[in-house]
Design an enzyme around this catalytic site. Structure first.
Site, mmCIF file in Angstrom:
data_model
loop_
_atom_site.group_PDB
_atom_site.id
_atom_site.type_symbol
_atom_site.label_atom_id
_atom_site.label_comp_id
_atom_site.label_asym_id
_atom_site.label_seq_id
_atom_site.Cartn_x
_atom_site.Cartn_y
_atom_site.Cartn_z
ATOM 1 N N ASP A 131 8.791 -17.798 55.490
ATOM 2 C CA ASP A 131 7.871 -16.750 55.943
ATOM 3 C C ASP A 131 7.642 -16.868 57.447
ATOM 4 O OD1 ASP A 131 5.473 -14.855 55.759
ATOM 5 O OD2 ASP A 131 5.974 -15.104 53.646
ATOM 6 N N ASP A 140 -8.663 -24.706 54.170
ATOM 7 C CA ASP A 140 -8.278 -24.559 52.759
ATOM 8 C C ASP A 140 -6.845 -25.029 52.493
ATOM 9 O OD1 ASP A 140 -10.713 -23.374 52.826
ATOM 10 O OD2 ASP A 140 -10.096 -21.451 51.991
ATOM 11 N N HIS A 164 0.893 -13.634 57.720
ATOM 12 C CA HIS A 164 1.458 -13.395 56.391
ATOM 13 C C HIS A 164 1.758 -14.701 55.659
ATOM 14 C CE1 HIS A 164 4.593 -12.052 53.468
ATOM 15 N NE2 HIS A 164 3.901 -10.923 53.445
ATOM 16 N N ASN A 255 7.674 -2.453 48.585
ATOM 17 C CA ASN A 255 6.461 -1.633 48.545
ATOM 18 C C ASN A 255 6.727 -0.144 48.761
ATOM 19 O OD1 ASN A 255 5.058 -4.076 48.322
ATOM 20 N ND2 ASN A 255 4.856 -4.262 50.526
ATOM 21 N N ALA A 266 15.371 -9.710 45.864
ATOM 22 C CA ALA A 266 14.788 -9.645 44.515
ATOM 23 C C ALA A 266 15.740 -9.013 43.508
ATOM 24 C CB ALA A 266 13.480 -8.855 44.557
ATOM 25 N N TYR A 268 18.909 -9.412 43.221
ATOM 26 C CA TYR A 268 19.930 -10.336 42.708
ATOM 27 C C TYR A 268 19.439 -10.945 41.393
ATOM 28 C CZ TYR A 268 21.968 -10.071 47.400
ATOM 29 O OH TYR A 268 22.517 -9.634 48.572
ATOM 30 N N THR A 271 17.311 -14.349 41.045
ATOM 31 C CA THR A 271 15.913 -14.530 41.436
ATOM 32 C C THR A 271 14.970 -14.070 40.323
ATOM 33 O OG1 THR A 271 15.631 -12.326 42.380
ATOM 34 C CG2 THR A 271 16.552 -14.003 43.833
ATOM 35 N N SER A 318 4.408 -8.898 48.141
ATOM 36 C CA SER A 318 4.353 -10.265 48.686
ATOM 37 C C SER A 318 3.261 -11.081 48.015
ATOM 38 C CB SER A 318 4.032 -10.221 50.189
ATOM 39 O OG SER A 318 5.147 -9.970 50.958
#
Length: 377
Positions: A131, A140, A164, A255, A266, A268, A271, A318
């Site tokens: 990312d 946190d 992100h 999206n 995604a 493929y 995954t 995401s």
């Protein structure tokens, strides 16, 4: 193959004036050719400045570099394949600053993660988050971060300059019970891999190098909250090699609100592809959907960690993907020997049906309590 001639040709291409250079991925068909090339290139690059921008990707026997001609195999007898090194972007629909979702965020609670914590918290599970990096000072996340890499500047830590990556890491593994938020798998380890710049953009070659790092450093899971519209054979090859090494890859579907298409990687089959739902267990309007989705998870109005110790509310596939990565970490901490195919099969037989007349009957939303029950069978 005459690798010395190929290296000379490459040097000429890279220094050619009056030509528009584009980043390309050049893959060697023969492993001996690749090894010879790397050996000769390593010896030459210190004295030839143009060769210093060549990056090697051993996981797929390839290099990436800027050249004007994308057809070198015409000269080199089909011994290499070439593809454009395309841009790829993080998947975010909307975002806004928000107050901290103290304690357990709604998505974490919704998928029943807290009910699993008496038996599994993700302990010892390593998650590579490919990312924008992560905020190392976020209270946190301090307990949850392990060694990573900055592929854009290897001399720096993978610091997040976008937000992100920090948001994704928070949903997966935040662990600040008293003051802040808790993620799905609070004792799992996040290994931040910075492949995306401050605009949330990367090249396919950056993603391949990230996957290579994850394989070499024995990650259990790779979180891929990004995508592109076109397929890449080089990326597919890297994804396949990582899956064959036993790594579970969780990828966001995109999206665009499409019914019959999702983004790569995604799409493929190697995954776990993730779509987004809202609090009502309905598919979020922005989420891609359809037969290519393996599972849905909360992705609408998700509050998580942000830069400078703050919090943001974000929506997108995401955010759904980070919930699934955390859930898989809980599963693997209980049963570390599960293969990628076995994990996907367990998810499929333990899903909650979605709400809504037009929702798919085959694919549902993740339910951690049911997932752990299904894994015991």
């Amino acid at each position: 193959m005459d690798t010395t001639a190929f290296l000379r040709w490459l040097q000429g291409m890279m220094t050619e004036k009056n030509a528009s250079h584009k980043k390309r991925i050049i893959r060697f068909q023969n492993s001996q050719d690749f090894r010879r090339f790397v050996h000769e290139w390593s010896e030459m690059k210190a004295s030839v400045s143009s060769l210093q921008s060549v990056r090697q990707m051993g996981i797929i026997q390839a290099i990436s570099c800027p050249i004007p001609d994308d057809q070198p195999h015409r000269r080199f007898d089909g011994r290499v394949w070439v593809e454009n090194d395309k841009r790829i972007r993080i998947h975010t629909a909307t975002q806004r600053a928000s107050a901290p979702d103290k304690g357990i965020p709604w998505g974490v609670s919704h998928i029943k993660a807290p009910q699993a914590w008496s038996t599994t918290t993700g302990h010892k599970i390593k998650i590579g988050v490919v990312d924008t990096g992560v905020d190392f000072s976020h209270p946190d996340l301090r307990q949850s971060l392990a060694r990573g890499i900055n592929l854009l500047n290897r001399s720096l830590l993978p610091h997040d300059d976008n937000g992100h990556g920090t948001h994704i890491a928070g949903t997966i593994a935040a662990a600040n019970q008293l003051q802040g938020m808790i993620g799905v798998a609070p004792r799992s380890s996040i290994h931040p891999i910075k492949a995306f710049d401050h605009n949330g953009s990367a090249y396919v070659s950056d993603i391949i190098l990230a996957i290579e790092w994850c394989v070499r450093n024995r990650m259990n899971i790779i979180n891929m909250s990004f995508g592109m519209k076109t397929r890449s054979k080089a990326l597919l090859s890297a994804v396949t090699n990582a899956t064959n090494a036993g790594i579970i890859i969780v990828a966001s579907s995109g999206n665009d609100g499409k019914r019959r298409a999702i983004d790569y990687p995604a799409r493929y089959p190697q995954t776990i592809s993730v779509g987004a739902t809202n609090r009502l267990r309905r598919i979020a309007p922005f989420s891609n959907r359809g037969i290519y989705i393996d599972i849905y998870a909360p992705g609408d109005k998700i509050t998580s960690a942000w830069l400078k110790g703050k919090y943001h509310e974000m929506s997108g596939t995401s955010m759904a993907t980070s919930h699934v990565s955390g859930a898989v970490a809980l599963l693997l901490a209980k049963q570390p020997d599960l293969s990628p195919n076995e994990v996907k099969a367990i998810l499929r037989r333990s899903m909650q049906p979605l709400k809504g007349k037009r929702s798919p009957r085959v694919t549902g939303e993740i339910d951690i309590a049911k997932m752990l029950q299904a894994s015991d069978r």
